[in-house]
Design a protein around this motif. Structure first.
Motif, short mmCIF file in Angstrom:
data_model
loop_
_atom_site.label_atom_id
_atom_site.label_comp_id
_atom_site.label_asym_id
_atom_site.label_seq_id
_atom_site.Cartn_x
_atom_site.Cartn_y
_atom_site.Cartn_z
N ARG A 51 2.19 1.74 -3.52
CA ARG A 51 1.44 1.89 -4.31
C ARG A 51 0.95 3.20 -4.25
N ALA A 99 -3.89 9.83 -9.74
CA ALA A 99 -3.10 9.59 -9.49
C ALA A 99 -1.93 10.86 -8.67
N VAL A 112 -2.21 11.76 -4.53
CA VAL A 112 -1.55 11.42 -2.92
C VAL A 112 -0.12 11.75 -3.21
N VAL A 115 0.98 -1.39 -0.03
CA VAL A 115 -0.21 -0.23 -0.20
C VAL A 115 1.27 0.81 0.29
N ARG A 173 -8.21 9.64 0.62
CA ARG A 173 -9.25 9.44 1.97
C ARG A 173 -8.88 7.61 2.14
N VAL A 174 -8.28 6.84 1.23
CA VAL A 174 -7.50 5.57 1.38
C VAL A 174 -6.58 5.75 2.44
N TYR A 175 -5.78 6.76 2.76
CA TYR A 175 -4.92 6.62 2.83
C TYR A 175 -5.44 8.09 4.33
N PHE A 189 -10.54 10.58 -3.73
CA PHE A 189 -10.07 8.89 -3.85
C PHE A 189 -9.01 8.43 -2.96
N GLY A 190 -8.31 8.93 -3.20
CA GLY A 190 -6.90 8.13 -2.92
C GLY A 190 -5.88 8.95 -1.41
#
Ligand SMILES: Nc1ncnc2c1ncn2[C@@H]1O[C@H](COP(=O)(O)OP(=O)(O)OP(=O)(O)O)[C@@H](O)[C@H]1O
Ligand SMILES: [Mg+2]
Lengths: 292, 279
Positions: free
Chosen positions: B112, B189, B192, B109, B138-140, B135-136
């Motif tokens: 990426r 992309a 992040v 993770v 938030r994922v982190y 999105f990114g």
């Protein structure tokens, strides 16, 4: 040239006939239901039918409020859906994203097998196995209750939910999943943040079809829920669903043409309208998402 | 908040394309990515043979070669995207900033997050433009709305899309044109704040104008990222890249300065390929 044209128009006619046949049959059913139901509503007001709280057409004091039957249907369906929807979706996600290929090859046929068991078998399974089992946990539980057939019905519908949801998940483009992984998602995050939201249209449609299946299910509830129209939402009490009532009258010795007999057409019409509504909503959702 | 520095976007955006070219002698720069003796297998099928090469920071490296030669496979080893394909195997070593990315303790993770990827077919999520970019982060774990808004704006500005979409951030990303969607994916992309950007034929599905936009964008991004781009378009490789790697049947045939590869290639196969004398 001439020949090909002729062949083509014959095929066209045949296809047209097949297509219209299904429409004729549906219209026929609606008309038959409607006519008999009309006979019923000549004697019973629509107001009483919809708003009276008791359903006692076979007693000496006759009351024709459909609410207890609707409540019984909603209660057993709700119990079934609480089981079938989340579990079905989880099974679909598991089959599509987590299970190894050999495991998948074993699980899919088992699910299909589950879906192929006649519902009368499920019915007696609920009455003779699940209810006694539940009674060891809750000794107060009556022999007929809404809970046991509801649960069993949930497991009966589960394969359908799983397979429709799996189709919906499968139609999510691989590129979206790759994008999620490339953004650093774990597999679970990919499933919950991208896969399920992207397949929401198909999943919702599957859920609604499952509802209409639960509402229309007959045998399990006729056998294991008891045939007592109770206006209640208590899962431990015996109830009667619309379908179970229709079975009860159809199999009983109620003479044709009487008001008592006509009740089943009124109830049938109600059932038809509810499932029609659910199926149309499902259809609309699927269309909406397909165009998005 | 401990995660904060991770979401800062570098702000010195005025360094222009190729400005650094003559400034620093490349030999002195520590490679960002070091690949050594990389072999890659799909089941029994070997797709990469003994690849070794170093990729420099703030440079664009183009991967060229005929279809099926392993360009995408190689690119996807750099952010371990091949991990999601069952039955793949690999040996050799890939180091990013000196860390072996296939070491058992590597967190995929985090990797990426450092290595962003843009795909051939633009793949925005069926969500709003804002949600795609957010999105990114938030994922982190970033939740702060103001920070998210800041990142969304900066990423879109950097991907040269802000002006076109700033009034419709909360409409579906799927309503954008193909070229806009691809720039949205680049912005997603960038959100992040990766250090490396992998692009697999990012413009091959676009019209010439959108392609030109993407190429300009690569030029602008070059000074902030290590960029690796797969392309079938020789002119594009010549236009956007500093270095070019020519792959053939899973092997790295030639790797060097783009100008040299295109003017005086050392290998016969390279010459045949770039002059189009080759299947
Ligand atoms: N998922 C996969 N499973 C098995 N083999 C694969 C897979 N993906 C690629 N390959 C094989 O690996 C080799 C390299 O494929 P790769 O996609 O890396 O080529 P490429 O250079 O990117 O080609 P193109 O220019 O057409 O995109 C090919 O022989 C291909 O058939
Ligand atoms: Mg490729």
């Amino acid at each position: 040239m001439q020949r090909r044209k002729l062949a083509e128009s014959i095929i066209y006619c045949l296809l047209f006939l097949c297509g219209s046949l299904s429409i004729f049959v549906t219209t026929g059913i609606v008309i038959a239901l409607g006519i008999e139901a009309l006979g019923f509503f000549e004697h019973v007001s629509l107001w009483e039918f919809l708003f009276d709280t008791e359903w006692t057409p076979l007693f000496s004091i006759k009351r024709f409020g459909i609410a207890p039957l609707v409540a019984g249907t909603l209660l057993t369906s709700a119990i079934a859906l609480i089981i079938a929807l989340p579990l079905g979706l989880l099974v679909a996600v598991y089959l599509g994203e987590f299970a190894s290929e050999p495991l998948r090859r074993v699980l899919r046929p088992i699910l299909e097998l589950l879906a192929g068991i006649p519902t009368i078998v499920y019915g007696y399974f609920a009455l003779l196995f699940v209810t006694p089992l539940l009674q060891t946990l809750f000794p107060e539980l009556p022999g007929f209750n809404a809970l046991s057939p509801g649960l069993v019905m949930g497991f009966m519908i589960l394969p359908m939910v799983a397979s429709l949801s799996e189709d919906a998940l499968y139609s999510v483009p691989q590129g979206l999943k790759e994008a999620a992984y490339a953004m650093g998602c774990t597999r679970l995050q990919m499933v919950f943040k991208v896969l399920i939201p992207s397949a929401l249209g198909g999943i919702t449609a599957a859920f609604i079809l499952a509802m209409s299946r639960a509402v229309g299910e007959t045998m399990i509830v006729a056998i294991a829920a008891g045939q007592q129209p109770n206006l209640t939402l208590d899962p431990t009490s015996p109830v009667e669903t619309m379908t179970a009532y229709i079975v009860q009258i159809s199999l009983g010795d109620t003479p044709h043409g009487t008001l008592e007999y006509r009740t089943i057409f009124a109830v049938g019409l109600m059932l038809f309208l509810i499932t029609l509504l659910l199926n149309s909503v499902s259809f609309m959702i699927r269309n909406r998402y397909r165009n998005a | 908040m401990s995660a904060e520095p991770a979401f800062q976007i570098k702000t010195d955006m005025n360094t222009s394309f190729r400005a650094a070219d003559n400034a620093e002698p490349t030999a002195a720069v520590e490679p960002k990515i070091k690949v050594e003796n990389l072999n890659f297998f799909y089941g029994n099928h070997q797709a990469l043979y003994n690849i070794s090469l170093n990729l420099l920071p703030q440079r664009v490296t183009a991967l060229i070669g005929p279809s099926g030669c392993g360009k995408s496979t190689f690119l996807r080893t750099l952010n371990r995207m091949n991990d999601i394909i069952p039955g793949v195997r690999l040996n050799g070593e890939i180091r990013i900033d000196g860390n072996d990315i296939y070491a058992p303790n590597t967190d995929v993770v985090t990797l990426r997050k450092e290595v962003g990827m843009v795909f051939q077919k633009s793949n925005p999520f069926p969500k709003t433009i804002f949600e795609n970019i957010a999105f990114g982060p938030r994922v982190y774990g970033l939740k702060d709305r103001t920070k998210l808004e800041e990142i969304v704006e900066k990423s879109l500005v950097r991907a040269d899309l802000w002006k076109e979409v700033k009034d419709r951030l909360h409409t579906s990303a799927l309503d954008l044109s193909g070229g806009q969607q691809q720039r949205l994916c680049i912005a997603r992309a960038l959100a992040v704040d990766p250090e490396i950007l992998l692009m697999d034929e990012p413009a091959s599905a676009l019209d010439p104008r959108s392609t030109a936009k993407i190429e300009d964008l690569i030029g602008e991004l070059r000074s902030h990222y290590t960029i690796v781009i797969v392309t079938h378009n020789m002119q594009q490789a010549a236009r956007v890249s500093d270095y070019t790697a020519f792959f053939y049947e899973g092997s790295l045939v030639e790797f060097g300065d783009t100008r040299e590869i295109f003017t005086k290639p050392r290998e016969r196969q390279t010459e045949d390929y770039i002059t189009g004398r080759f299947g």
